[in-house]
Design an enzyme around this catalytic site. Structure first.
Site, PDB file in Angstrom:
ATOM      1  N   LEU A 136       1.356  -0.633  -0.059  1.00 17.97           N
ATOM      2  CA  LEU A 136       0.201   0.454   0.071  1.00 17.97           C
ATOM      3  C   LEU A 136       1.248   1.388   0.307  1.00 17.97           C
ATOM      4  O   LEU A 136       1.707   1.640   1.058  1.00 17.97           O
ATOM      5  CB  LEU A 136      -0.798   0.276   0.844  1.00 17.97           C
ATOM      6  N   ASP A 137       0.791   2.065  -0.994  1.00 15.66           N
ATOM      7  CA  ASP A 137       0.830   3.798  -0.971  1.00 15.66           C
ATOM      8  C   ASP A 137       1.021   4.224   0.149  1.00 15.66           C
ATOM      9  O   ASP A 137       0.634   4.447   1.089  1.00 15.66           O
ATOM     10  CB  ASP A 137       0.832   4.370  -2.276  1.00 15.66           C
ATOM     11  N   PRO A 138       2.918   4.750   0.485  1.00 13.95           N
ATOM     12  CA  PRO A 138       2.469   5.295   1.525  1.00 13.95           C
ATOM     13  C   PRO A 138       1.661   6.809   1.730  1.00 13.95           C
ATOM     14  O   PRO A 138       1.077   6.983   2.458  1.00 13.95           O
ATOM     15  CB  PRO A 138       3.971   6.368   1.677  1.00 13.95           C
ATOM     16  N   LEU A 139       1.065   7.061   0.540  1.00  9.26           N
ATOM     17  CA  LEU A 139       0.777   8.349   0.626  1.00  9.26           C
ATOM     18  C   LEU A 139      -0.971   7.614   0.812  1.00  9.26           C
ATOM     19  O   LEU A 139      -1.905   8.405   1.370  1.00  9.26           O
ATOM     20  CB  LEU A 139       0.305   9.243  -0.415  1.00  9.26           C
ATOM     21  N   ALA A 140      -1.523   6.315   0.612  1.00  3.97           N
ATOM     22  CA  ALA A 140      -2.551   6.018   0.517  1.00  3.97           C
ATOM     23  C   ALA A 140      -2.537   5.303   2.863  1.00  3.97           C
ATOM     24  O   ALA A 140      -1.987   5.301   2.951  1.00  3.97           O
ATOM     25  CB  ALA A 140      -2.274   4.378   0.022  1.00  3.97           C
TER      26      ALA A 140
END
Length: 328
Positions: free
Chosen positions: A49-53
């Site tokens: 899961l992306d850091p921004l998500a």
């Protein structure tokens, strides 16, 4: 004389923790944090899961790591906000704007396009993604200024619908999709088809495989549970700089989900104590009963009150391929 294997460091804790990952934390950092909190011997995650998500990041501890592929192959549900009027290099808020428009789509116009994104669709992943190109991650190449060419791939979207439209600039969508689908690419392509461009400004994963939104636990709750189990130090120990250890893991273990929860979509074989002992030794067992299947490509066996093995059913016998807590 045979050399003894090195004893693994940590507790032999087994199970899933379905973390509600906070925005700004990387998936690898989240796994390391939970492995440390639980003092677990092994840990891994099911789907980056992306850091921004934010949202669901299922983390497997101990023997649950053997069930990770079943979760990664499962369906995922994402809730994401698309900002209309601009396309960026990263298809989210991290990159600079590359194209813009004054046009804003109506709800009706958006809904008319959504059927084109349901089913098996061809999709070019974002340039800033974990896709490997000649052994290098696409996002590493993109950050170095190289032109990233990623071939289209077929992905499956089972459902795509509008959740809300808070203003003319923003639409909140929810997508249920298969492995390898990028919702950032959906936002980018939808914006192009609507003639207004678009990029993701908020992204939250709410479901992965057999795990539902109610299974998620915030990181702060886990940190509080760890504090409950920490030892109390006397004044002398505190003065010497000693740090209190977690000595009671019961508050943390309350959040563990059994390893077999990840296997809800495959056939379960219920073993007697005698059969469980045979399977734990790596031996097949004949399945009895009128409804017992003769063949099944994937199955799991439970006995002694826990997950025993992953395997297959061939000619009416369960044949273990991976055994949990036994030989083999």
């Amino acid at each position: 004389m045979a050399r003894r294997g090195k004893k693994p460091k940590g507790r032999p804790v087994n199970g899933w923790v379905v973390l509600d990952k906070p925005k700004g934390m990387g998936s690898t950092d989240a796994v390391a944090k939970l492995k440390w909190l639980y003092f677990a011997q092994k840990a891994g995650h099911a789907g980056t899961l992306d850091p921004l998500a934010s949202g669901m990041l299922p983390i497997a501890l101990g023997d649950a790591t053997k069930t990770v592929p079943f979760v990664m192959d499962g369906r995922k549900v994402y809730r994401f906000s698309v900002r209309w009027g601009a396309e960026t290099t990263t298809d989210d808020t991290e990159g600079p704007v590359t194209r813009s428009s004054e046009l804003r789509p109506s709800r009706e116009a958006i809904e008319a396009q959504l059927p084109n994104y349901v089913g098996e669709i061809s999709q070019v992943p974002p340039a800033f993604s974990a896709i490997k190109i000649a052994g290098e991650r696409a996002y590493d190449l993109a950050r170095e200024g190289e032109t990233v060419e990623i071939a289209p791939r077929t992905v499956e979207v089972l459902r795509l619908e509008i959740v809300e439209q808070p203003d003319d600039d923003t639409t909140v969508l929810e997508a249920e999709c298969g492995k390898g689908t990028y919702v950032r690419a959906i936002a980018r392509d939808l914006g192009r088809d609507l003639g207004c461009f678009g990029h993701v400004v908020e992204l939250r994963r709410v479901s992965v495989g057999a795990f539902a939104e109610d299974d998620m636990v915030p990181l702060d709750d886990l940190l509080e549970a760890a504090e409950e189990g920490r030892e109390e130090l006397d004044a002398e120990a505190i003065e010497s700089g000693a740090k209190p250890r977690v000595v009671d893991f019961a508050p943390l273990d309350e959040y563990l989900i059994a390893p077999e929860a990840a296997l809800a979509d495959i056939y379960e074989v219920l073993l007697s104590d005698e059969q469980a002992s045979r399977v734990l030794s790596g031996n097949p067992v004949i399945l009895r009963g009128r409804d017992a299947p003769v063949f099944c490509d994937e199955a799991f066996a439970t006995g002694h009150g826990r997950l025993i093995a992953l395997g297959a059913i061939e000619e009416g016998s369960f044949k273990p391929k991976r055994v949990f807590g036994g030989r083999g």
